[in-house]
Design an enzyme around this catalytic site. Structure first.
Site, PDB file in Angstrom:
ATOM      1  N   ASP A  32       0.875  -1.175   0.000  1.00 22.37           N
ATOM      2  CA  ASP A  32       0.000   0.000   0.000  1.00 22.37           C
ATOM      3  C   ASP A  32       0.917   1.231   0.000  1.00 22.37           C
ATOM      4  OD1 ASP A  32      -2.291   1.720   0.527  1.00 22.37           O
ATOM      5  OD2 ASP A  32      -1.482   1.845   2.565  1.00 22.37           O
TER       6      ASP A  32
ATOM      7  N   ASP B  63      -1.535  -0.885   6.044  1.00 18.03           N
ATOM      8  CA  ASP B  63      -1.766  -0.385   7.401  1.00 18.03           C
ATOM      9  C   ASP B  63      -3.190   0.088   7.646  1.00 18.03           C
ATOM     10  OD1 ASP B  63      -1.616   1.903   5.776  1.00 18.03           O
ATOM     11  OD2 ASP B  63      -0.959   3.126   7.472  1.00 18.03           O
TER      12      ASP B  63
ATOM     13  N   ASP C  20      -6.993  -1.848   3.522  1.00 17.24           N
ATOM     14  CA  ASP C  20      -6.008  -2.854   3.107  1.00 17.24           C
ATOM     15  C   ASP C  20      -6.361  -4.251   3.607  1.00 17.24           C
ATOM     16  OD1 ASP C  20      -4.341  -0.945   1.861  1.00 17.24           O
ATOM     17  OD2 ASP C  20      -3.482  -0.401   3.796  1.00 17.24           O
TER      18      ASP C  20
END
Length: 647
Positions: A343, A542, A546
C-alpha cells in the site's frame, strides 16, 4: 498516597526479599528435568563402579534408580500422550528399548539410553522455555498499578481499573501503565519492548505513548486512550502466544508421520526378534539383542525434534526485533515469497502531507508571505493546513500573527482578513481557475503533473503564491525495497491515488511496478492477478481498506502503527513502521527453513546409517544409544541458532 524516597526504597527492598525465594523455587522446577537427568547420570556412574567391583546387586540397584529418576518425566509424557491421542509415540519406543535392554542383561546400556534421552528431553524443554522468554519478560514488566489524577488528587490504582479518558501521572524511571496521549510535559521514552528499537525517543504533548515502555527522564501527565486489555503491549503478548501455539505445515506432517512410523518400527522389531534366527542362523540372544538395537536406532527422536524447537526459537527472535508472527505457518511461508505488494499511504510513505515546493511572485518577501499564510492556516485543522504550519515552524522562529477574521469553506479553502485586506487560500476553483492557470504559466509551474497537491494563495493583488504538498516517501523505503529486490523479490505498489501521484512516488521509492486508482475491492483482484503471475505473494498495508488484500495474500504484513483491523487480519505485524524489518523477517524465515532442512537430512542420514550398521552387526548397543541420542541433542542445539542474530 505519596511515598518518600526512603519509604519507596524500603518497600522495594521488602518486595525483593519476598519475591526472591519464590523465584528460586520456580527456577528449581524449571530445571527439574535436567536435574533428574544429571542425578540419573550420577547413579549410572555409581552402578558402573559397583559392576567393576563385581557387586552386581548394588550395580543393578543404582541402574534401576537411574531408570526411574531419569525416565520418569519422558515415560509419564509418553503414556499421557498415548492415552490422549490413542497412538504410540517416540517416548514409548524409548521406554520399550530401555526395558528390552534390561531384559537381555544390558542394564548399563539401557540406563545410558534413559540418561541421554532425559538429557535431550531437558534440552528440548530448555529450548521451549527459551522461546517463551520474550513472553515471560513482557509479562514480568507489565505494570500492575497506575497513578490516576482526579481533581488534582493522585491515587494509586490497579491498571485494570483505568478507563479511557482517565488522566495518569508517569514519573521518571516508571513503566507506562497504559496506552495514551501526553497532555502535559515532555520526556524520553524507551520503546524497545514495543518496536525492538534500542534508541530512546523524545516525546511531548499530543504524542502517543504505549503501555510497557519506560519513561526515562521527565514527569508527564497522559490521557488514557485504550482499556488495559486492548493496549499495543497486550496485543503483542497475545500475538506471540498465538504464534507459539500454532504449528507449521512441516511440524504437522512430522507429527502425523510419527504415529505411523512408530507402528512400523515396532512391527519390524517384532519380525526381527524371530526372522533372523531362522533365515540367518543367528542365536536367540543375538537376534533379540539386534532387535533391541534396531528399536533404539530406528526411533525418529531427532526427526521429531527437527522442526518445533527451530520454529519457536525463530518466533522468539522475531518478537525481540519487533516482528510478530502469528504462527509457524506464516514464518515458514515467508521465505518462499516471490512478490510483495505495498500500500502507498502510511506504508511506503509517512501518511501525512508535507510541503515540498513554494512558488512565490519574485517581487514579494517569501518569509513574510509564508508567515501570513501560516497564521491563517494555523486556525484550521485540515491536514494540508497543518503541513503548511509545520513547514513554517521548521524553517522560521518568528511568532505567528492573529487574523482579524477567518471563514473556513469546507472542501475549498479558507478566507481571512488582515487590516481589511482579504486573503484566499485553497484550490483552483476557490481562488479562481483562470487566475491560477495564468500564475502557473507565468512561473512555469508543473507541480500537479508531478502528482503533488497544490494550494494557491490569493491576496489583494491577485495570486501571489502556490504551495506544493505531497505525502513523502519514508527515509528507509528506497533502501528497504532495494534489499528485497536483491533477494529476487518483485515489488509492486497498489494505491488509490492518481496515476501522476503513483508514478512520482514509485520513482522516488524505486519500486518495480505500480498500479494506481485502486479501490479496496480492486486491490483484492490485483493481489489475485499477482498471485497467478508470481506464485507466493505477500501484501503490506496499514489501513482498514487494506484488510481484504492482506487476507487475500499468502502472507499479510501489517504496519504496527496501522489500524486495528489491519493488525487483526495480517499474519505478520511490524511493531515499528520500518520496512527494513520485512527483509529481516524473510532472512529469519530462510534461516529457519535452512536449519530445519539440515536437521531433517542429518537425522534421517544418522537413522539409516545406524540401521545399516546394525544389520551388518558392526554396531553394539552403547554406540547405538550414543549415535541415536547424540543426533537428537545435535539437532536441538542446531535449532537454537535461530535465537541468534539473523545471518
Amino acid at each position: 498516597m505519596n511515598m518518600s524516597q526512603g519509604q519507596l526504597a524500603t518497600a522495594s527492598t521488602n518486595e525483593q526479599v519476598n519475591i526472591q525465594p519464590s523465584n528460586r523455587f520456580e527456577q528449581f522446577f524449571l530445571h527439574l528435568e535436567l536435574i533428574a537427568a544429571l542425578v540419573s547420570g550420577l547413579f549410572i556412574l555409581i552402578g558402573w563402579l559397583f559392576s567393576k567391583w563385581d557387586n552386581h546387586t548394588y550395580s543393578i540397584t543404582f541402574y534401576l534408580l537411574a531408570f526411574i529418576i531419569g525416565g520418569f518425566a519422558k515415560t509419564k509424557e509418553g503414556i499421557e500422550e498415548t492415552i490422549k491421542n490413542k497412538d504410540l509415540n517416540v517416548e514409548m519406543l524409548m521406554v520399550f528399548a530401555a526395558i528390552g535392554s534390561a531384559i537381555i542383561g544390558y542394564w548399563a546400556e539401557g540406563a545410558m539410553l534413559i540418561f541421554i534421552f532425559a538429557v535431550s528431553g531437558a534440552l528440548e524443554t530448555y529450548t521451549n522455555n527459551k522461546s517463551q522468554k520474550e513472553i515471560s519478560t513482557l509479562l514480568s514488566i507489565q505494570p500492575e498499578t497506575a497513578v490516576r489524577i482526579v481533581n488534582g488528587q493522585e491515587t494509586t490504582i490497579p491498571v485494570f481499573e483505568l478507563k479511557v479518558g482517565d488522566q495518569i501521572l508517569i514519573k521518571p524511571g516508571e513503566r507506562i501503565p497504559s496506552d495514551g496521549v501526553i497532555i502535559q510535559g515532555s520526556t524520553t521514552i524507551d520503546e524497545s519492548t514495543i518496536s525492538g528499537e534500542s534508541l530512546p525517543i523524545t516525546k511531548g504533548e499530543a504524542e502517543e505513548i504505549f503501555a510497557g515502555t519506560i519513561n526515562l527522564n521527565g514527569a508527564i501527565t497522559a490521557q488514557v486512550t485504550k482499556p488495559s486489555n486492548e493496549t499495543v503491549f497486550q496485543k503483542i503478548i497475545e500475538l506471540v502466544q498465538t504464534a507459539q501455539s500454532e504449528k507449521s505445515p512441516s511440524q504437522l506432517f512430522i507429527e502425523r508421520f510419527e504415529g505411523a512410523y512408530v507402528k512400523i518400527v515396532l512391527l519390524v522389531v517384532l519380525i526381527m526378534m524371530f526372522l533372523p534366527h531362522f533365515l540367518l542362523d543367528w542365536s536367540w540372544n543375538v537376534t533379540f539383542y539386534r532387535a533391541m538395537i534396531l528399536l533404539v536406532v530406528a526411533s525418529p527422536c531427532a526427526l521429531v525434534a527437527s522442526i518445533m524447537p527451530a520454529t519457536l526459537s525463530a518466533i522468539s527472535n522475531g518478537a525481540r526485533r519487533g516482528i510478530l508472527f502469528k504462527g509457524g505457518v506464516h514464518l515458514e511461508s515467508l521465505s518462499h515469497v516471490k512478490a510483495i505488494a505495498f500500500d502507498k499511504t502510511g506504508t511506503l510513505t509517512k501518511g501525512k502531507p508535507e510541503v515540498t515546493d513554494m512558488i512565490v511572485q519574485p517581487n514579494l518577501n517569501k518569509s513574510e508571505l509564508l508567515r501570513t499564510i501560516a497564521s491563517i492556516e494555523n486556525r484550521s485543522n485540515h491536514p494540508l493546513a497543518i503541513a503548511i504550519v509545520n513547514y513554517w515552524k521548521s524553517n522560521y522562529q518568528d511568532n505567528l500573527i492573529h487574523p482579524d477574521k477567518i471563514e473556513d469553506i469546507p472542501g475549498k479553502g479558507i478566507k481571512a482578513w488582515f487590516h481589511n485586506k482579504e486573503w484566499l487560500i485553497g484550490n483552483k476553483e476557490f481562488v479562481g481557475q483562470q487566475e491560477a492557470e495564468q500564475f502557473e504559466n507565468g512561473v512555469s509551474l508543473s507541480l500537479e503533473s508531478c502528482g503533488k497537491t497544490v494550494v494557491y494563495v490569493k491576496g489583494s493583488e491577485g495570486i501571489v503564491a502556490a504551495i506544493g504538498l505531497q505525502d513523502i516517501v519514508r527515509p528507509e523505503t528506497k533502501k528497504s525495497l532495494m534489499v528485497l529486490q536483491n533477494e529476487g523479490i518483485h515489488t509492486v505498489m497498489i494505491t488509490g491515488d492518481s496515476k501522476n501521484t503513483a508514478k512520482n512516488i514509485a520513482a522516488q521509492a524505486n519500486i518495480n511496478e505500480y498500479i494506481a486508482e485502486c479501490m479496496p475491492e480492486t486491490k483484492v483482484e490485483t493481489i489475485k492477478k499477482i498471485k497467478e503471475h508470481y506464485g507466493i505473494v505477500a501484501m503490506v498495508g496499514d489501513g482498514v481498506n487494506d484488510a481484504p488484500a492482506l487476507a487475500t495474500a499468502h502472507v499479510g504484513i501489517a504496519m504496527g502503527e496501522g489500524s486495528d483491523v489491519a493488525m487483526e487480519t495480517a499474519d505478520v505485524v511490524l511493531m515499528k513502521n520500518d520496512l527494513s524489518r520485512i527483509a529481516e523477517a524473510i532472512r529469519l524465515s530462510k534461516k529457519m527453513n535452512r536449519i530445519i532442512k539440515q536437521n531433517i537430512i542429518f537425522s534421517l542420514s544418522v537413522i539409516m546409517l545406524l540401521i545399516a550398521s546394525n544389520f551388518l552387526q558392526f554396531l553394539n548397543l552403547p554406540l547405538g544409544v550414543i549415535g541415536h541420542e547424540g543426533s537428537t541433542i545435535l539437532v536441538i542445539l542446531n535449532s537454537l541458532r535461530c535465537l541468534r542474530s539473523i545471518d
